[in-house]
Design a protein around this motif. Structure first.
Motif, mmCIF file in Angstrom:
data_model
loop_
_atom_site.group_PDB
_atom_site.id
_atom_site.type_symbol
_atom_site.label_atom_id
_atom_site.label_comp_id
_atom_site.label_asym_id
_atom_site.label_seq_id
_atom_site.Cartn_x
_atom_site.Cartn_y
_atom_site.Cartn_z
ATOM 1 N N HIS A 23 -6.656 7.634 1.495
ATOM 2 C CA HIS A 23 -5.205 7.813 1.522
ATOM 3 C C HIS A 23 -4.567 7.343 2.823
ATOM 4 N N LYS A 24 -5.206 6.339 3.466
ATOM 5 C CA LYS A 24 -4.610 5.726 4.663
ATOM 6 C C LYS A 24 -4.599 4.221 4.482
ATOM 7 N N PHE A 25 -3.651 3.558 5.131
ATOM 8 C CA PHE A 25 -3.618 2.094 5.110
ATOM 9 C C PHE A 25 -4.455 1.535 6.254
ATOM 10 N N PHE A 59 5.415 -14.741 2.072
ATOM 11 C CA PHE A 59 3.981 -14.492 2.117
ATOM 12 C C PHE A 59 3.611 -13.494 1.033
ATOM 13 N N LYS A 60 2.313 -13.362 0.837
ATOM 14 C CA LYS A 60 1.825 -12.466 -0.213
ATOM 15 C C LYS A 60 1.005 -11.369 0.436
ATOM 16 N N LEU A 61 1.282 -10.138 0.069
ATOM 17 C CA LEU A 61 0.514 -9.001 0.553
ATOM 18 C C LEU A 61 -0.426 -8.567 -0.568
ATOM 19 N N ILE A 62 -1.720 -8.546 -0.266
ATOM 20 C CA ILE A 62 -2.694 -8.115 -1.270
ATOM 21 C C ILE A 62 -3.159 -6.713 -0.887
ATOM 22 N N VAL A 63 -2.863 -5.755 -1.750
ATOM 23 C CA VAL A 63 -3.194 -4.368 -1.456
ATOM 24 C C VAL A 63 -4.374 -3.941 -2.317
ATOM 25 N N GLU A 64 -5.460 -3.585 -1.651
ATOM 26 C CA GLU A 64 -6.664 -3.167 -2.373
ATOM 27 C C GLU A 64 -6.857 -1.671 -2.183
ATOM 28 N N ASN A 65 -6.944 -0.954 -3.296
ATOM 29 C CA ASN A 65 -7.105 0.494 -3.241
ATOM 30 C C ASN A 65 -8.584 0.842 -3.392
ATOM 31 N N TYR A 108 9.024 -3.419 9.699
ATOM 32 C CA TYR A 108 9.395 -2.900 8.376
ATOM 33 C C TYR A 108 8.360 -1.870 7.943
ATOM 34 N N GLY A 109 8.775 -0.625 7.862
ATOM 35 C CA GLY A 109 7.838 0.435 7.505
ATOM 36 C C GLY A 109 7.525 0.437 6.017
ATOM 37 N N PHE A 110 6.322 0.882 5.676
ATOM 38 C CA PHE A 110 5.982 1.127 4.280
ATOM 39 C C PHE A 110 5.132 2.389 4.208
ATOM 40 N N PHE A 111 4.993 2.931 3.018
ATOM 41 C CA PHE A 111 4.191 4.152 2.883
ATOM 42 C C PHE A 111 3.581 4.227 1.493
ATOM 43 N N GLY A 112 2.594 5.107 1.362
ATOM 44 C CA GLY A 112 2.010 5.381 0.060
ATOM 45 C C GLY A 112 2.753 6.570 -0.520
ATOM 46 N N ASP A 113 3.458 6.346 -1.617
ATOM 47 C CA ASP A 113 4.338 7.382 -2.138
ATOM 48 C C ASP A 113 3.570 8.626 -2.582
ATOM 49 N N GLN A 118 0.817 5.714 5.910
ATOM 50 C CA GLN A 118 1.995 5.143 6.564
ATOM 51 C C GLN A 118 1.592 3.848 7.245
ATOM 52 N N GLY A 119 2.461 2.860 7.218
ATOM 53 C CA GLY A 119 2.157 1.602 7.893
ATOM 54 C C GLY A 119 3.410 0.786 8.101
ATOM 55 N N ALA A 120 3.225 -0.402 8.680
ATOM 56 C CA ALA A 120 4.383 -1.264 8.930
ATOM 57 C C ALA A 120 3.982 -2.732 8.909
#
Lengths: 107, 281
Positions: free
Chosen positions: A31-33, A46-52, A89-94, A101-103
Motif C-alpha cells: 500500500h505504498k508507491f 508521457f505514459k505512467l505504468i502503474v504495477e500493483n 503534482y501529488g497523487f495518492f492511492g484512494d 502518497q506520491g508525486a
C-alpha cells in the motif's frame, strides 16, 4: 461508413501517439508507491505504468493531474499524462490514502 | 472502521446527490418510489458485477477498457438526463399547474421515467463498484467483519443523510419555479457528467486534452475539499479543467438548453394567473 473511417483514423492516431511517448514505472507494494517521487520531463506527453504488487486493488488518483484509475491486485495499468507545466503534482492511492502518497515532478 | 466508513461515505455521497436531484425532479409522480428503488437496486447489482470484472474491464481494448467503460456509462447518463429534461421542459408547466390544483399526485403521463431509472442505476454503479473493490481489498487484508459492516453503515447512512437533506432543501423551492429549477439542475448535472466523460477519454489518450489546464481555480475552491467534491458531482466543477472538458460541458449544456427551448414552448408565457394566486404560497 464515414463514421467507421473516422473511428479508424482516431484509433490509428491514438496508436501512433502511443508509440512515441516515454514511459515511467510506478509500483504499488504494501500500500505504498515506489518511487514516491517520479521525475518527468515538462512540456511533453508521457505514459505512467502503474504495477500493483499487492493482492488487493488500489486506485491511482490525482486531483492535480485529473486522473483516476483502478488497478486490480497484481495488475498493471497505463495512464497517459502531460504535457505538464514544470511543478509538483501529488497523487495518492484512494483505497489506502494514509500510506499510498506520491508525486510527479515535472522539470 | 472510521477509515473505511469515510471512503464509503464519499462514494455514497456522490451517488446520493445525483439520486436526490432525480428524486426532486420526479416530485409528485405516481409510483416514482418504485422507479427510483429499482434504479438503486440495479445500481447495486451492477456495482458488484463491475467490481467482479474490474480486472477484465481494465485489460480490455489494450488497457483503456476502464476509461471507455466509464466514459460510455457517463455519456449514456447524459443522454437519459437530456431526454428527461427536454421532455419536462415541454410538460413541466402543466405538471406544476396540475399539482397546484390537485395538490399532490400527478400521473407521469408518458414521461420517460425509465431514463431517470438508468441515471440512478449508473450513478450507483460507478461509485458503488469502487466501494465494492475497496471493501474486498480490506477484507482480503484482514479487516474484521465488524469493521467492514460498521464502515458500510457509517458511510451509507451518512451519505444518504446528506442526499436527503439536499432533497428536502430542493422541495422548498416554490412550486412556480420548481420544475424549471430541477430542470436546470439536471442540465448542469448532465454537462458535468459529459465533462467527466471527456476526462476519461483524455486519460485513455483517445481524445486530445486541448490544453491540460485552461485555468486553475484551486486557490478559490480546491476539488479535494468537501464543497469542491460536492459541486464536482452536482454541476461538474473542476479546479483545473482540460480544454476538451470545457468543450464537452458547453456543448452538452447548449444542446440540452436548445432542446428545452425548441420543445419547451420557446419561452411561451405562463397562462395568466388569477390575481390572488400568489397568496396561496
Amino acid at each position: 461508413m464515414l463514421r467507421r473511417t473516422l473511428f479508424a483514423v482516431v484509433a490509428m492516431s491514438a496508436l501512433a501517439a502511443q508509440a512515441a511517448v516515454p514511459e515511467f514505472h510506478l509500483v504499488v507494494q504494501d500500500h505504498k508507491f515506489q518511487p514516491t517521487e517520479i521525475q518527468v520531463p515538462a512540456g511533453q506527453k508521457f505514459k505512467l505504468i502503474v504495477e500493483n504488487k499487492d493482492a488487493s486493488p488500489e486506485e491511482f488518483e490525482s486531483a492535480e493531474l485529473n486522473r483516476e484509475k483502478v488497478v486490480v491486485g497484481n495488475g498493471t495499468i497505463d495512464i497517459y499524462l502531460g504535457p505538464l507545466e514544470p511543478g509538483k503534482y501529488g497523487f495518492f492511492g484512494d483505497f489506502h490514502q494514509d500510506t499510498a502518497q506520491g508525486a510527479v515532478i515535472a522539470k | 472502521m472510521l477509515g473505511s466508513g469515510l471512503l464509503v461515505f464519499r462514494e455514497v455521497l456522490e451517488a446520493a446527490l445525483i439520486v436526490s436531484i432525480v428524486a426532486a425532479a420526479t416530485r409528485g409522480v405516481v409510483g416514482r418510489g418504485r422507479w427510483i428503488g429499482a434504479g438503486i437496486g440495479a445500481g447495486v447489482l451492477g456495482a458488484i458485477i463491475v467490481a467482479f470484472f474490474a480486472g477484465a474491464i481494465a485489460q480490455a481494448v489494450s488497457g483503456i477498457g476502464q476509461e471507455l467503460f466509464n466514459a460510455s456509462v457517463l455519456l449514456a447518463a447524459v443522454l437519459m438526463i437530456a431526454w428527461h429534461a427536454i421532455w419536462m421542459a415541454s410538460h413541466g408547466r402543466e405538471l406544476a399547474t396540475q399539482m397546484k390544483s390537485v395538490g399532490a399526485q400527478v400521473t407521469g403521463g408518458n414521461r420517460p421515467l425509465s431514463a431517470l431509472l438508468i441515471v440512478v442505476a449508473i450513478a450507483i454503479l460507478r461509485e458503488g463498484s469502487e466501494v465494492v473493490l475497496f471493501l474486498y481489498g480490506q477484507s482480503a487484508g484482514g479487516s474484521s467483519a465488524v469493521d467492514l459492516i460498521g464502515g458500510i453503515c457509517i458511510g451509507v447512512i451518512g451519505g444518504s443523510a446528506v442526499g436527503l437533506a439536499l432533497y428536502f432543501g430542493l422541495l422548498r423551492i416554490p412550486m412556480r419555479y420548481f420544475f424549471s429549477a430541477t430542470n436546470w439542475l439536471l442540465l448542469l448535472l448532465a454537462a458535468g457528467l459529459a465533462s467527466q466523460a471527456a476526462s476519461f477519454l483524455i486519460q485513455a489518450d483517445v481524445l486530445p486534452a486541448l490544453g491540460n489546464r485552461i485555468w486553475d481555480s484551486s486557490f478559490l475552491l480546491s476539488d479535494t475539499s468537501w464543497i469542491g467534491k460536492a459541486l464536482h458531482t452536482l454541476i461538474g466543477y473542476e479546479a483545473h479543467p482540460a480544454g476538451m472538458q470545457i468543450l464537452f460541458y458547453l456543448v452538452t449544456a447548449a444542446l440540452i438548453a436548445f432542446g428545452m427551448r425548441m420543445l419547451g414552448g420557446g419561452g411561451a408565457k405562463p397562462p395568466q394567473r388569477p390575481v390572488n394566486a400568489h397568496l396561496a404560497h
